[in-house]
Design a protein around this motif. Structure first.
Motif, PDB file in Angstrom:
ATOM      1  N   GLU A 138      -8.243  -3.198   1.627  1.00 20.82           N
ATOM      2  CA  GLU A 138      -9.154  -3.014   0.493  1.00 20.82           C
ATOM      3  C   GLU A 138      -9.441  -4.334  -0.199  1.00 20.82           C
ATOM      4  N   GLN A 139      -8.419  -5.178  -0.308  1.00 21.71           N
ATOM      5  CA  GLN A 139      -8.614  -6.478  -0.948  1.00 21.71           C
ATOM      6  C   GLN A 139      -7.541  -7.431  -0.471  1.00 21.71           C
ATOM      7  N   ARG A 191      -5.214   0.659   2.298  1.00 21.26           N
ATOM      8  CA  ARG A 191      -5.354   2.095   2.025  1.00 21.26           C
ATOM      9  C   ARG A 191      -5.952   2.727   3.260  1.00 21.26           C
ATOM     10  N   ASP A 192      -5.288   3.722   3.799  1.00 16.85           N
ATOM     11  CA  ASP A 192      -5.764   4.414   5.000  1.00 16.85           C
ATOM     12  C   ASP A 192      -6.198   3.444   6.087  1.00 16.85           C
ATOM     13  N   PHE A 218      -8.974   1.690  -6.784  1.00 16.62           N
ATOM     14  CA  PHE A 218      -7.720   1.885  -6.050  1.00 16.62           C
ATOM     15  C   PHE A 218      -6.795   0.675  -6.230  1.00 16.62           C
ATOM     16  N   VAL A 219      -7.335  -0.525  -6.005  1.00 20.32           N
ATOM     17  CA  VAL A 219      -6.511  -1.734  -6.152  1.00 20.32           C
ATOM     18  C   VAL A 219      -6.067  -1.884  -7.606  1.00 20.32           C
ATOM     19  N   ASN A 243     -11.761  -2.749  -6.736  1.00 22.87           N
ATOM     20  CA  ASN A 243     -12.081  -1.335  -6.926  1.00 22.87           C
ATOM     21  C   ASN A 243     -10.947  -0.642  -7.680  1.00 22.87           C
ATOM     22  N   VAL A 269      -7.331   0.479   5.885  1.00 18.26           N
ATOM     23  CA  VAL A 269      -8.382  -0.479   5.527  1.00 18.26           C
ATOM     24  C   VAL A 269      -7.795  -1.513   4.580  1.00 18.26           C
ATOM     25  N   GLY A 319       0.850  -1.185   0.000  1.00 18.09           N
ATOM     26  CA  GLY A 319       0.000   0.000   0.000  1.00 18.09           C
ATOM     27  C   GLY A 319       0.878   1.224   0.000  1.00 18.09           C
ATOM     28  N   SER A 335      -0.152   4.071   4.718  1.00 18.05           N
ATOM     29  CA  SER A 335      -1.410   3.311   4.674  1.00 18.05           C
ATOM     30  C   SER A 335      -1.570   2.382   5.879  1.00 18.05           C
ATOM     31  N   GLN A 382     -16.145   1.252  -7.142  1.00 24.91           N
ATOM     32  CA  GLN A 382     -16.297  -0.210  -7.093  1.00 24.91           C
ATOM     33  C   GLN A 382     -16.269  -0.795  -8.511  1.00 24.91           C
TER      34      GLN A 382
END
Ligand SMILES: Nc1ncnc2c1ncn2[C@@H]1O[C@H](COP(=O)(O)OP(=O)(O)OP(=O)(O)O)[C@@H](O)[C@H]1O
Ligand SMILES: [Mg+2]
Length: 370
Positions: free
Chosen positions: A213-214, A208-209, A229-230, A227, A211, A36, A40, A357
């Motif tokens: 994400e995946q 990310r931040d 971002f990933v 999403n 979280v 990340g 992050s 998403q």
């Protein structure tokens, strides 16, 4: 031995939430990479596992045992950092033996463990040298050796290669992969280098931040990012993102219009309307520069190109001003100002809703295991 479970783990420093409700199961022998952007929460999450930070809420288990309140020394994890922090006045042998000596381990056992670690790490010839007389890669191996001799339940690495030059990073990356195969120990590894993440991990956690994400296999993240971002984080150079409009949908997916180019994409657009603004994602390596492929095309003007030898990156400015990164063959004939068309195959495209998403793919890529 070596499974690690995080249950709703959160961490705040004062008012700032740095890790937010992370749930993660790391199986025995897994090689899990936290990746990340800077800040992050990668290091913090690793330090929570190590016990160097206390969780604000949530639970951490190692081999089914709740260790949330267990001090680091009793978690039996070995951590290797970016700075190797070797003792400069001690030989390689003593650097590796130090922790065992402090733990009052038997002399013969120490010697046997140090010799074995040195053999695995190809440090046998350097055992009597001091760190100052070693290269960066050799010092990093001593730091790893110090971790190996402790027979930890799992290895935790925080950016162990980031002080090394590019060639040495590649070499050490291979050595860490080899070591993981040889020892089969659970490994948790932090990096911001997505190539390291892709090559070393069997599972990647994208943060990310604070979280997660995946979480998934490298190719699941590459082919099926959940999403935008990933999608943008995994893969290099980064995925192209173009504004698009949804067209008609049927059982095979939905059309996406990029300007006046129609691209059929095999995703489930239910819940979305024709005419809705979306983002189309396509990776540089999936745009086709070779002649008439029968595919829909995007055309633009060559703004810059970079020849890397084996491949060439072409930056194509489309009529609406968007710049597309295109991976082309190394020997492609190209000039700045050329007008070119590239073929775009819907099979390699992703569509992202305005909230970022991903519209779910109708078919899973065969290599994208969970
Ligand atoms: N002891 C601390 N006190 C307050 N804030 C902290 C502390 N440690 C970390 N943070 C904050 O927590 C966030 C996550 O930091 P962390 O070091 O985990 O990020 P990272 O993903 O490892 O970043 P990098 O790639 O730069 O190493 C950052 O915003 C950081 O400023
Ligand atoms: Mg960090």
């Amino acid at each position: 031995m070596g499974s690690i479970t995080l249950n709703g783990v959160s961490k705040a420093f004062g008012e700032t939430n740095v890790i937010r409700d992370v749930n993660l199961t790391i199986e025995e022998r897994d090689f899990v990479v936290f990746v990340g952007p800077s800040g992050s929460g990668k290091s913090t999450l690793l330090r929570l596992v190590a016990g160097l930070e206390d969780v604000t809420s949530g639970r951490i288990e190692i081999d089914g045992r709740d260790v949330t309140a267990t001090p680091p020394a009793r978690r039996n994890l070995a951590m290797v950092f970016q700075s190797y922090a070797l003792y400069p006045h001690m030989s390689v042998r003593n650097n590796m033996a130090f922790g065992l000596k402090m733990a009052k381990e038997d002399k013969a056992v120490i010697e046997q463990k140090v010799n074995e670690a040195a053999r695995i790490l190809e440090l046998t010839d350097y055992l009597d040298r001091r760190p100052a007389a070693l290269s960066g890669g050799q010092r990093q191996r001593v730091a790893i050796g110090r971790a190996i001799v402790r027979d930890p339940t799992a290895f935790l690495f925080d950016e162990p290669l980031s002080n090394l030059d590019a060639a040495l990073r590649v070499q050490m990356r291979l050595e860490i992969a080899r070591l993981h195969q040889a020892l089969g120990a659970t490994t948790v590894y932090v990096t911001h280098d997505q190539i390291e993440a892709m090559t070393l991990a069997n599972r990647i956690v994208v943060l990310r931040d604070g979280v997660a994400e995946q979480v998934g296999s490298p190719l699941a993240l590459y082919h099926h990012p959940v999403n935008r971002f990933v999608a943008g984080f995994i893969g290099s150079p980064t995925m192209n993102f173009l504004p698009a409009t949804l067209g008609a949908a049927d059982d095979n997916g939905v059309s996406a219009w990029v300007g006046d180019t129609e691209v059929p994409v095999a995703v489930d657009a239910s819940g979305h309307e024709e005419g809705e603004a979306v983002t189309l994602g396509i990776r540089p390596e999936h745009l086709l520069t070779s002649g008439d492929s029968g595919l829909p095309t995007l055309s633009g003007e060559v703004q810059v190109f970079e020849r890397l030898g084996g491949i060439t990156y072409i930056y194509l400015r489309l009529s609406d001003g968007e710049v597309l990164t295109v991976e082309a063959p190394g020997d492609i004939a190209v000039k700045v100002g050329d007008r070119r068309s590239v073929g775009i195959d819907g099979i390699n495209c992703h569509l992202f809703a305005p909230d970022g998403q991903t519209l779910p793919a109708l078919r899973r890529h065969p290599l994208a295991t969970e």
